[in-house]
Design a protein around this motif. Structure first.
Motif, PDB file in Angstrom:
ATOM      1  N   PRO A  75     -78.698  95.399  64.804  1.00  0.00           N
ATOM      2  CA  PRO A  75     -77.616  95.901  63.934  1.00  0.00           C
ATOM      3  C   PRO A  75     -76.201  95.623  64.459  1.00  0.00           C
ATOM      4  O   PRO A  75     -75.311  95.298  63.668  1.00  0.00           O
ATOM      5  CB  PRO A  75     -77.892  97.409  63.861  1.00  0.00           C
ATOM      6  N   THR A  76     -75.986  95.714  65.763  1.00  0.00           N
ATOM      7  CA  THR A  76     -74.640  95.456  66.280  1.00  0.00           C
ATOM      8  C   THR A  76     -74.284  93.975  66.171  1.00  0.00           C
ATOM      9  O   THR A  76     -73.134  93.631  65.904  1.00  0.00           O
ATOM     10  CB  THR A  76     -74.480  95.916  67.754  1.00  0.00           C
ATOM     11  N   VAL A  77     -75.260  93.114  66.349  1.00  0.00           N
ATOM     12  CA  VAL A  77     -75.031  91.669  66.201  1.00  0.00           C
ATOM     13  C   VAL A  77     -74.822  91.335  64.724  1.00  0.00           C
ATOM     14  O   VAL A  77     -73.931  90.556  64.373  1.00  0.00           O
ATOM     15  CB  VAL A  77     -76.195  90.867  66.815  1.00  0.00           C
ATOM     16  N   GLN A  78     -75.619  91.937  63.869  1.00  0.00           N
ATOM     17  CA  GLN A  78     -75.464  91.704  62.430  1.00  0.00           C
ATOM     18  C   GLN A  78     -74.066  92.131  61.972  1.00  0.00           C
ATOM     19  O   GLN A  78     -73.451  91.471  61.144  1.00  0.00           O
ATOM     20  CB  GLN A  78     -76.529  92.466  61.652  1.00  0.00           C
ATOM     21  N   ARG A  79     -73.564  93.196  62.547  1.00  0.00           N
ATOM     22  CA  ARG A  79     -72.229  93.667  62.183  1.00  0.00           C
ATOM     23  C   ARG A  79     -71.152  92.636  62.545  1.00  0.00           C
ATOM     24  O   ARG A  79     -70.211  92.413  61.787  1.00  0.00           O
ATOM     25  CB  ARG A  79     -71.937  94.996  62.871  1.00  0.00           C
ATOM     26  N   VAL A  80     -71.289  91.995  63.703  1.00  0.00           N
ATOM     27  CA  VAL A  80     -70.347  90.940  64.100  1.00  0.00           C
ATOM     28  C   VAL A  80     -70.358  89.819  63.069  1.00  0.00           C
ATOM     29  O   VAL A  80     -69.303  89.346  62.642  1.00  0.00           O
ATOM     30  CB  VAL A  80     -70.687  90.395  65.507  1.00  0.00           C
ATOM     31  N   PHE A  81     -71.551  89.401  62.644  1.00  0.00           N
ATOM     32  CA  PHE A  81     -71.648  88.340  61.641  1.00  0.00           C
ATOM     33  C   PHE A  81     -71.050  88.781  60.305  1.00  0.00           C
ATOM     34  O   PHE A  81     -70.384  87.994  59.632  1.00  0.00           O
ATOM     35  CB  PHE A  81     -73.098  87.886  61.468  1.00  0.00           C
ATOM     36  N   HIS A  82     -71.247  90.039  59.960  1.00  0.00           N
ATOM     37  CA  HIS A  82     -70.700  90.559  58.697  1.00  0.00           C
ATOM     38  C   HIS A  82     -69.169  90.659  58.763  1.00  0.00           C
ATOM     39  O   HIS A  82     -68.474  90.213  57.844  1.00  0.00           O
ATOM     40  CB  HIS A  82     -71.328  91.913  58.374  1.00  0.00           C
ATOM     41  N   LEU A  83     -68.642  91.251  59.834  1.00  0.00           N
ATOM     42  CA  LEU A  83     -67.192  91.444  59.945  1.00  0.00           C
ATOM     43  C   LEU A  83     -66.422  90.123  59.992  1.00  0.00           C
ATOM     44  O   LEU A  83     -65.289  90.046  59.529  1.00  0.00           O
ATOM     45  CB  LEU A  83     -66.858  92.284  61.179  1.00  0.00           C
ATOM     46  N   THR A  84     -67.038  89.102  60.553  1.00  0.00           N
ATOM     47  CA  THR A  84     -66.378  87.796  60.644  1.00  0.00           C
ATOM     48  C   THR A  84     -66.723  86.891  59.453  1.00  0.00           C
ATOM     49  O   THR A  84     -66.275  85.748  59.397  1.00  0.00           O
ATOM     50  CB  THR A  84     -66.775  87.073  61.943  1.00  0.00           C
ATOM     51  N   ARG A  85     -67.533  87.416  58.548  1.00  0.00           N
ATOM     52  CA  ARG A  85     -67.999  86.702  57.360  1.00  0.00           C
ATOM     53  C   ARG A  85     -68.863  85.492  57.687  1.00  0.00           C
ATOM     54  O   ARG A  85     -69.051  84.607  56.860  1.00  0.00           O
ATOM     55  CB  ARG A  85     -66.834  86.325  56.456  1.00  0.00           C
ATOM     56  N   MET A  86     -69.355  85.445  58.888  1.00  0.00           N
ATOM     57  CA  MET A  86     -70.264  84.363  59.270  1.00  0.00           C
ATOM     58  C   MET A  86     -71.628  84.544  58.616  1.00  0.00           C
ATOM     59  O   MET A  86     -72.424  83.613  58.567  1.00  0.00           O
ATOM     60  CB  MET A  86     -70.422  84.283  60.796  1.00  0.00           C
ATOM     61  N   ASP A  87     -71.890  85.740  58.083  1.00  0.00           N
ATOM     62  CA  ASP A  87     -73.136  85.952  57.350  1.00  0.00           C
ATOM     63  C   ASP A  87     -73.168  85.158  56.052  1.00  0.00           C
ATOM     64  O   ASP A  87     -74.220  84.964  55.461  1.00  0.00           O
ATOM     65  CB  ASP A  87     -73.408  87.439  57.107  1.00  0.00           C
ATOM     66  N   SER A  88     -72.001  84.651  55.614  1.00  0.00           N
ATOM     67  CA  SER A  88     -71.975  83.788  54.433  1.00  0.00           C
ATOM     68  C   SER A  88     -72.120  82.314  54.812  1.00  0.00           C
ATOM     69  O   SER A  88     -72.323  81.467  53.954  1.00  0.00           O
ATOM     70  CB  SER A  88     -70.680  84.006  53.643  1.00  0.00           C
TER      71      SER A  88
END
Length: 114
Positions: A82-95
């Motif tokens: 979850p903490t790693v996923q949050r980094v990807f989400h906050l930086t929009r790298m999840d897109s």
């Protein structure tokens, strides 16, 4: 930096066996990922299940690994803490990355795409 991999049909699963990807190991991570992708199949799934911390250097290293894959090759991520996923989400790298809930999910979706 401990990376282990296993090759399946048309996919290489690379598991990070470290709890952190940070400034201390980012360069080694990039180098090892580059070597693993050079001779790898069309799909590479990066299993981040053991990684509990990712700083900006670590994120940059994962992005560099994406840029290093050759044409026609894909780098996908799986099993983000979850903490790693949050980094990807906050930086929009999840897109930018395809992110799977688990390695099993990534492998199943890969079969569906064939």
């Amino acid at each position: 930096m401990k990376l282990n991999h296993r090759d399946l049909v048309n996919v290489r699963v690379v598991r990070v066996d470290e709890s952190r990807i940070d400034a201390a190991c980012a360069i080694r991570f990039k180098d090892e990922m580059r070597a693993l992708s050079e001779d790898g199949p069309a799909r590479i799934v990066l299993d981040l299940g053991q990684v509990e911390f990712l700083d900006s250097s670590g994120l940059g290293a994962v992005v560099a690994a994406l840029k290093a894959v050759r044409q026609g090759q894909r780098l996908e991520l799986a099993d983000l803490h979850p903490t790693v996923q949050r980094v990807f989400h906050l930086t929009r790298m999840d897109s930018v990355f395809t992110i799977h809930d688990s390695v099993a999910d990534a492998l199943e979706r890969g079969r569906d795409a064939c």
